[in-house]
Design a protein around this motif. Structure first.
Motif, PDB file in Angstrom:
ATOM      1  N   TYR A 109      43.939  98.189   8.002  1.00  0.00           N
ATOM      2  CA  TYR A 109      43.642  97.635   9.075  1.00  0.00           C
ATOM      3  C   TYR A 109      43.009  96.300   8.731  1.00  0.00           C
ATOM      4  N   ILE A 110      44.039  95.056   9.160  1.00  0.00           N
ATOM      5  CA  ILE A 110      43.403  93.860   8.629  1.00  0.00           C
ATOM      6  C   ILE A 110      42.946  93.034   9.929  1.00  0.00           C
ATOM      7  N   LYS A 111      41.738  92.554  10.038  1.00  0.00           N
ATOM      8  CA  LYS A 111      41.465  91.758  11.220  1.00  0.00           C
ATOM      9  C   LYS A 111      41.004  90.466  10.822  1.00  0.00           C
ATOM     10  N   GLY A 112      41.789  89.333  11.436  1.00  0.00           N
ATOM     11  CA  GLY A 112      41.675  88.042  11.041  1.00  0.00           C
ATOM     12  C   GLY A 112      40.955  87.457  12.213  1.00  0.00           C
ATOM     13  N   ILE A 113      40.041  86.621  12.270  1.00  0.00           N
ATOM     14  CA  ILE A 113      39.151  85.993  13.514  1.00  0.00           C
ATOM     15  C   ILE A 113      39.065  84.428  13.308  1.00  0.00           C
ATOM     16  N   ASP A 114      39.499  83.761  14.004  1.00  0.00           N
ATOM     17  CA  ASP A 114      39.168  82.324  14.062  1.00  0.00           C
ATOM     18  C   ASP A 114      38.807  81.807  15.234  1.00  0.00           C
ATOM     19  N   SER A 115      38.099  80.819  15.466  1.00  0.00           N
ATOM     20  CA  SER A 115      37.464  80.309  17.056  1.00  0.00           C
ATOM     21  C   SER A 115      38.195  79.128  17.286  1.00  0.00           C
ATOM     22  N   SER A 116      39.478  78.805  16.496  1.00  0.00           N
ATOM     23  CA  SER A 116      40.387  77.925  16.964  1.00  0.00           C
ATOM     24  C   SER A 116      41.739  78.426  17.666  1.00  0.00           C
ATOM     25  N   ALA A 117      42.283  78.218  18.807  1.00  0.00           N
ATOM     26  CA  ALA A 117      43.385  79.012  19.285  1.00  0.00           C
ATOM     27  C   ALA A 117      44.425  78.608  18.566  1.00  0.00           C
ATOM     28  N   PRO A 118      44.550  77.465  18.292  1.00  0.00           N
ATOM     29  CA  PRO A 118      45.945  76.932  17.665  1.00  0.00           C
ATOM     30  C   PRO A 118      46.095  77.459  16.371  1.00  0.00           C
ATOM     31  N   MET A 119      44.751  77.554  15.586  1.00  0.00           N
ATOM     32  CA  MET A 119      44.850  78.190  14.331  1.00  0.00           C
ATOM     33  C   MET A 119      45.604  79.575  14.228  1.00  0.00           C
ATOM     34  N   CYS A 120      44.844  80.324  15.280  1.00  0.00           N
ATOM     35  CA  CYS A 120      45.395  81.841  15.677  1.00  0.00           C
ATOM     36  C   CYS A 120      46.756  81.836  15.921  1.00  0.00           C
ATOM     37  N   ARG A 121      47.292  80.976  16.772  1.00  0.00           N
ATOM     38  CA  ARG A 121      48.796  81.000  16.999  1.00  0.00           C
ATOM     39  C   ARG A 121      49.542  80.436  15.443  1.00  0.00           C
ATOM     40  N   ASP A 135      50.361  97.180  14.868  1.00  0.00           N
ATOM     41  CA  ASP A 135      48.925  97.764  15.198  1.00  0.00           C
ATOM     42  C   ASP A 135      48.047  97.639  14.088  1.00  0.00           C
ATOM     43  N   ARG A 136      48.573  97.269  12.714  1.00  0.00           N
ATOM     44  CA  ARG A 136      47.630  97.491  11.515  1.00  0.00           C
ATOM     45  C   ARG A 136      46.911  96.018  11.216  1.00  0.00           C
ATOM     46  N   ILE A 137      47.424  95.229  12.106  1.00  0.00           N
ATOM     47  CA  ILE A 137      46.891  93.494  12.043  1.00  0.00           C
ATOM     48  C   ILE A 137      46.498  93.058  13.338  1.00  0.00           C
ATOM     49  N   LEU A 138      45.315  92.500  13.494  1.00  0.00           N
ATOM     50  CA  LEU A 138      45.014  91.828  14.710  1.00  0.00           C
ATOM     51  C   LEU A 138      44.500  90.698  14.429  1.00  0.00           C
ATOM     52  N   ILE A 139      44.869  89.388  15.004  1.00  0.00           N
ATOM     53  CA  ILE A 139      44.487  88.138  14.798  1.00  0.00           C
ATOM     54  C   ILE A 139      43.973  87.595  16.129  1.00  0.00           C
ATOM     55  N   GLU A 140      42.716  87.497  16.069  1.00  0.00           N
ATOM     56  CA  GLU A 140      42.036  87.243  17.255  1.00  0.00           C
ATOM     57  C   GLU A 140      41.100  85.894  17.382  1.00  0.00           C
ATOM     58  N   GLU A 141      41.209  85.314  18.428  1.00  0.00           N
ATOM     59  CA  GLU A 141      40.463  84.022  18.692  1.00  0.00           C
ATOM     60  C   GLU A 141      38.955  84.462  18.793  1.00  0.00           C
ATOM     61  N   GLY A 142      37.942  84.057  18.197  1.00  0.00           N
ATOM     62  CA  GLY A 142      36.696  84.466  18.358  1.00  0.00           C
ATOM     63  C   GLY A 142      35.676  83.798  17.391  1.00  0.00           C
ATOM     64  N   ASP A 143      34.323  83.930  17.771  1.00  0.00           N
ATOM     65  CA  ASP A 143      33.402  83.456  16.937  1.00  0.00           C
ATOM     66  C   ASP A 143      32.858  84.585  16.130  1.00  0.00           C
ATOM     67  N   ILE A 144      33.057  84.156  14.714  1.00  0.00           N
ATOM     68  CA  ILE A 144      32.575  85.322  13.557  1.00  0.00           C
ATOM     69  C   ILE A 144      31.116  85.591  13.589  1.00  0.00           C
ATOM     70  N   LEU A 145      30.130  84.778  14.480  1.00  0.00           N
ATOM     71  CA  LEU A 145      29.066  85.314  14.474  1.00  0.00           C
ATOM     72  C   LEU A 145      28.668  86.130  15.609  1.00  0.00           C
ATOM     73  N   GLU A 146      29.605  86.490  16.398  1.00  0.00           N
ATOM     74  CA  GLU A 146      29.711  87.424  17.397  1.00  0.00           C
ATOM     75  C   GLU A 146      30.608  88.798  17.095  1.00  0.00           C
ATOM     76  N   GLU A 147      31.323  88.503  16.192  1.00  0.00           N
ATOM     77  CA  GLU A 147      32.254  89.732  15.646  1.00  0.00           C
ATOM     78  C   GLU A 147      31.475  90.820  15.009  1.00  0.00           C
ATOM     79  N   PRO A 148      31.646  92.019  15.475  1.00  0.00           N
ATOM     80  CA  PRO A 148      31.042  93.116  14.780  1.00  0.00           C
ATOM     81  C   PRO A 148      31.929  93.485  13.563  1.00  0.00           C
ATOM     82  N   ILE A 149      31.299  93.961  12.310  1.00  0.00           N
ATOM     83  CA  ILE A 149      32.030  94.181  11.029  1.00  0.00           C
ATOM     84  C   ILE A 149      31.717  95.539  11.050  1.00  0.00           C
TER      85      ILE A 149
END
Ligand code: GEK
Ligand code: PPY
Length: 271
Positions: A109-121, A135-149
């Motif tokens: 299960y891979i999760k990619g997080i980036d706060s920049s919407a154009p980067m996520c696109r 459903d094994r990869i999720l790329i999400e716009e978000g702040d890594i400071l808020e992201e639960p690990i």
């Protein structure tokens, strides 16, 4: 017209279109002669040319990516999560996906997080050409400071920690340590400072020489330097290592180093 002539024309057209496409994705963000330099942002303009920017401004970017992917696959635990914090255009995720496939590993299960919407696109577009279970990869716009690990065996943070407010770095690394399974790793690459300013200066000179060699002009180099001031905040290499140790990592080492750029591997030991 003979078939081989048609084929030749088709190949020429393909080459031409490829060139146009590559040129339209060339980093010209700081080429502008507009004297106003704004603080560096990961906006639409940067996201569009980011791959070219990274390859021309991060020393041995491809090698570091490939080393990080190899280490990730070595420490990956079946059924666990891999996080890419600050995934930008998804280059690391694409490498990981291909590596997991080569090793016949499918329960990831891979999760990619980036706060920049154009980067996520851009990241979503890049991995769309790879065959994987959606459903094994999720790329999400978000702040890594808020992201639960959670349930992580690998956390990758390539060239992202340097953009995080220094006052928030310790809590972020502690959170990552808590979210890693035993024998899991954190991989971090960053621009770094040396312990003595004289040496730092020489290393930075060599870095700017690399940028020149990669086609950036003096103006582009100085405008980007200005834009990155107080945005990209490097740590002295020893302090960065110490930060990982303070946050709990029992084994901390370098897996790559080039003048003022370093990559760290931090291991959470078994019980
Ligand atoms: N608080 C934040 N939360 C989420 N994302 C953030 C945050 N702050 C910055 N970013 C994101 O971190 C990324 C840093 S680039 C990473 C390269 C990639 N890892 C690569 O290996 O190709 C490095 C560079 O440009 O030097 C950008 O996409 C930001 O939007
Ligand atoms: O530090 C620099 O001068 C850089 O250009 C590094 C960098 C690379 C890619 C995006 C932002 C900063």
């Amino acid at each position: 017209m003979k078939i081989h002539k048609l084929l030749y024309l088709y190949l020429m057209l393909e080459k031409f279109l490829e060139k146009v496409l590559v040129l339209s994705r060339k980093d010209k963000v700081f080429e502008d002669t507009n004297p106003i330099v704004r603080a560096f942002e990961f906006n639409e303009n940067v996201a569009h040319v980011f791959d070219d920017m990274a390859q021309r401004s991060i020393p041995h970017y491809r090698d570091v990516q490939s080393m990080a992917a190899t280490l990730a696959l070595t420490f990956y635990q079946e059924g666990s999560r891999i996080y890419d914090l600050g995934c930008s255009t998804g280059t690391t995720i694409a490498l990981l996906l291909n590596g997991l496939k080569d090793h016949n590993l499918s329960n990831y299960y891979i999760k990619g997080i980036d706060s920049s919407a154009p980067m996520c696109r851009e990241a979503i577009e890049k991995i769309s050409s790879i065959d994987y279970e959606k459903d094994r990869i999720l790329i999400e716009e978000g702040d890594i400071l808020e992201e639960p690990i959670e349930n992580a065996s690998v956390v990758i943070m390539n060239y992202t920690l340097q953009f995080i407010d220094p006052l928030k770095r310790e809590n972020l690394i502690k959170k990552i340590y808590r979210g890693l399974n035993h024998n899991g790793i954190l991989l971090v690459s960053d621009k770094t400072l040396q312990s003595h300013t004289d040496i730092s200066r020489i290393f930075v000179d060599n870095y700017y020489n690399l940028k020149r060699k990669n086609g950036y002009s003096e103006l582009e180099i100085s405008r980007k330097r200005e834009a990155l001031e107080n945005v990209l905040i490097p740590y002295p290499i020893r302090e960065e290592e110490e930060l990982f140790r303070i946050c709990g990592f029992e084994a901390v080492d370098l897996f790559y180093s080039w003048y003022n750029f370093s990559s760290f591997i931090c291991l959470k030991k078994g019980q």
